[in-house]
Design an enzyme around this catalytic site. Sequence first.
Site, PDB file in Angstrom:
ATOM      1  N   HIS A 175       0.813  -1.124  -0.008  1.00  0.00           N
ATOM      2  CA  HIS A 175       0.174  -0.040  -0.030  1.00  0.00           C
ATOM      3  C   HIS A 175       0.953   1.280  -0.276  1.00  0.00           C
ATOM      4  CE1 HIS A 175      -3.913  -2.148   1.902  1.00  0.00           C
ATOM      5  NE2 HIS A 175      -3.759  -2.200   0.442  1.00  0.00           N
TER       6      HIS A 175
ATOM      7  N   HIS B 276     -12.049  -9.069  -5.845  1.00  0.00           N
ATOM      8  CA  HIS B 276     -11.577  -7.729  -5.485  1.00  0.00           C
ATOM      9  C   HIS B 276     -10.891  -7.021  -6.351  1.00  0.00           C
ATOM     10  CE1 HIS B 276      -9.956  -4.852  -2.771  1.00  0.00           C
ATOM     11  NE2 HIS B 276      -8.969  -5.362  -2.418  1.00  0.00           N
TER      12      HIS B 276
ATOM     13  N   GLU C   5      -8.499  -4.453  -5.940  1.00  0.00           N
ATOM     14  CA  GLU C   5      -7.339  -3.890  -5.884  1.00  0.00           C
ATOM     15  C   GLU C   5      -6.281  -4.335  -6.627  1.00  0.00           C
ATOM     16  OE1 GLU C   5      -6.394  -3.534  -1.475  1.00  0.00           O
ATOM     17  OE2 GLU C   5      -5.070  -1.815  -2.048  1.00  0.00           O
TER      18      GLU C   5
ATOM     19  N   ASP D 248      -3.346  -5.700  -6.604  1.00  0.00           N
ATOM     20  CA  ASP D 248      -2.530  -7.072  -6.213  1.00  0.00           C
ATOM     21  C   ASP D 248      -3.327  -8.129  -6.463  1.00  0.00           C
ATOM     22  OD1 ASP D 248      -4.256  -5.798  -4.227  1.00  0.00           O
ATOM     23  OD2 ASP D 248      -3.010  -7.226  -2.706  1.00  0.00           O
TER      24      ASP D 248
ATOM     25  N   HIS E 227     -11.925  -5.780   2.568  1.00  0.00           N
ATOM     26  CA  HIS E 227     -11.849  -4.487   3.213  1.00  0.00           C
ATOM     27  C   HIS E 227     -11.939  -3.308   2.174  1.00  0.00           C
ATOM     28  CE1 HIS E 227      -7.550  -3.478   1.537  1.00  0.00           C
ATOM     29  NE2 HIS E 227      -7.947  -4.513   0.853  1.00  0.00           N
TER      30      HIS E 227
ATOM     31  N   ASP F 251      -8.857 -10.943   0.530  1.00  0.00           N
ATOM     32  CA  ASP F 251      -7.810 -10.477   1.432  1.00  0.00           C
ATOM     33  C   ASP F 251      -8.170 -11.098   2.999  1.00  0.00           C
ATOM     34  OD1 ASP F 251      -6.057  -9.007   0.160  1.00  0.00           O
ATOM     35  OD2 ASP F 251      -7.783  -7.520  -0.047  1.00  0.00           O
TER      36      ASP F 251
ATOM     37  N   TYR G 273      -1.592  -8.160   9.822  1.00  0.00           N
ATOM     38  CA  TYR G 273      -2.558  -7.948   8.751  1.00  0.00           C
ATOM     39  C   TYR G 273      -3.675  -7.355   9.110  1.00  0.00           C
ATOM     40  CZ  TYR G 273      -4.603  -8.989   4.063  1.00  0.00           C
ATOM     41  OH  TYR G 273      -4.864  -8.997   2.819  1.00  0.00           O
TER      42      TYR G 273
ATOM     43  N   HIS H 184      -3.571 -13.839  -0.133  1.00  0.00           N
ATOM     44  CA  HIS H 184      -2.062 -13.514   0.626  1.00  0.00           C
ATOM     45  C   HIS H 184      -1.698 -14.628   1.567  1.00  0.00           C
ATOM     46  CE1 HIS H 184      -1.946  -9.714  -1.292  1.00  0.00           C
ATOM     47  NE2 HIS H 184      -3.042  -9.165  -0.463  1.00  0.00           N
TER      48      HIS H 184
HETATM   49 FE1  FEO Z   1      -7.131  -5.347  -0.677  1.00  0.00          FE
HETATM   50 FE2  FEO Z   1      -4.682  -7.765  -1.133  1.00  0.00          FE
HETATM   51  O1  FEO Z   1      -5.473  -6.322  -1.685  1.00  0.00           O
END
Ligand code: FEO
Length: 395
Positions: A24, A80, A82, A84, A146, A165, A193, A226
Amino acid sequence: MSFIELTADIFWVGVIDWDIRYFHGPAYSTHRGTTYNSYLIRDEKNCLVDTVYTPFAEEFLANLRHLIRPETLDYIVLNHMERDHSGAFPRLMELAPQAQVFCTEKGAEGLRKQYGWTGPLTVVKTGTELKLGRRTLTFIEAPMLHWPDSMFTYVKEDGLLLPNDAFGQHLASSNRFDDEVDSTILMEEAAKYYANILAPFSGQVLRKLEEVGKMALPIKMIAPSHGVIWRKGIGEIVEAYRRWARGETKPAVVLAYDTMWGATEKMARAIAEGIMSAGVKVSVFKLSASDRNDIIRELLEARGLVLGSPTINNRYLPTLAPLLDDLKGLRFKNKLGWSFGAYGWGGGSVREINKELKEAGFELMEEGLGLKWMPDGDELHQCLELGKRIGQAVK
Ligand code: FEO
């Protein structure tokens, strides 16, 4: 290692990012790297759930090609948006333009705005099912776990939850399962996390745990996007999330401080001594020599936070500011706060720390201990006594 079979015909096809040290942007330290997990389900219809971060797109595609030709993918589920997890999507779609895309309504908005995606997609809601053949996917929207677009995908026949996530850890490893890695390190990274990413959304986490619990889905494996996959410690991580989301704490204290000429440091050591003498665990961090995200992880389960700084320009040292700023955003529950610091003439650091802690939702227990110049024996005794009171208060 290019892929791992989780269960018959369901594969991890993600990538390991051994080198990333900040996530981030500069917001989050990742001392142990991370992984971007993508899952392939081979069935009458072949389905990919999530992709990986953009710079790893070609490595990811090479992994995928060990198992399937991208041009034969039928479905792509994006839990999601984002980058990544969705970063390799545009490159994948160059090779698999025939694939049907599934995401939430907010996800669709993200796909269009981030990548200029104008192709067809199917918006799904909680309870929407997608038949692959022998298997059926069920989608569960998970807004603010999130991001607003987040969702979980559940594979009914295998009891496999793909929650993106949620339940993740920034942990690069050559192992893919929880029972193959050091359990202390794993829980430390899972806690870090949660503390740094999910804490502000604890209300939504609790409600989602309750909702999924009511659905009575048999869950044999939780495969986040992750880190490693939970197959042995499912109960442990779900229970930890429940505890963290409720704001349950232990009788422990985080003491974070910085110092100019050593006076505040002397105070910190004496206060820590007092806390220890009350039989309470204290973790001490000198801010200029410590990692802010690690302090936040430590604070997740601690009942108390003690912050110290000398006064400069009528306020605290600038090294306290990033932590205080984060605390206001993370909105931890059920925390007690204290402040202390040395000063040369006017003071002010204690007052300003108190203001910030209050704004971050901490219950302030005392006015704060400010001492002029270098603390003498009596004053160090005051610090020791303060530490003892702190120890008693968090028990
Ligand atoms: Fe919210 Fe692993 O990205």
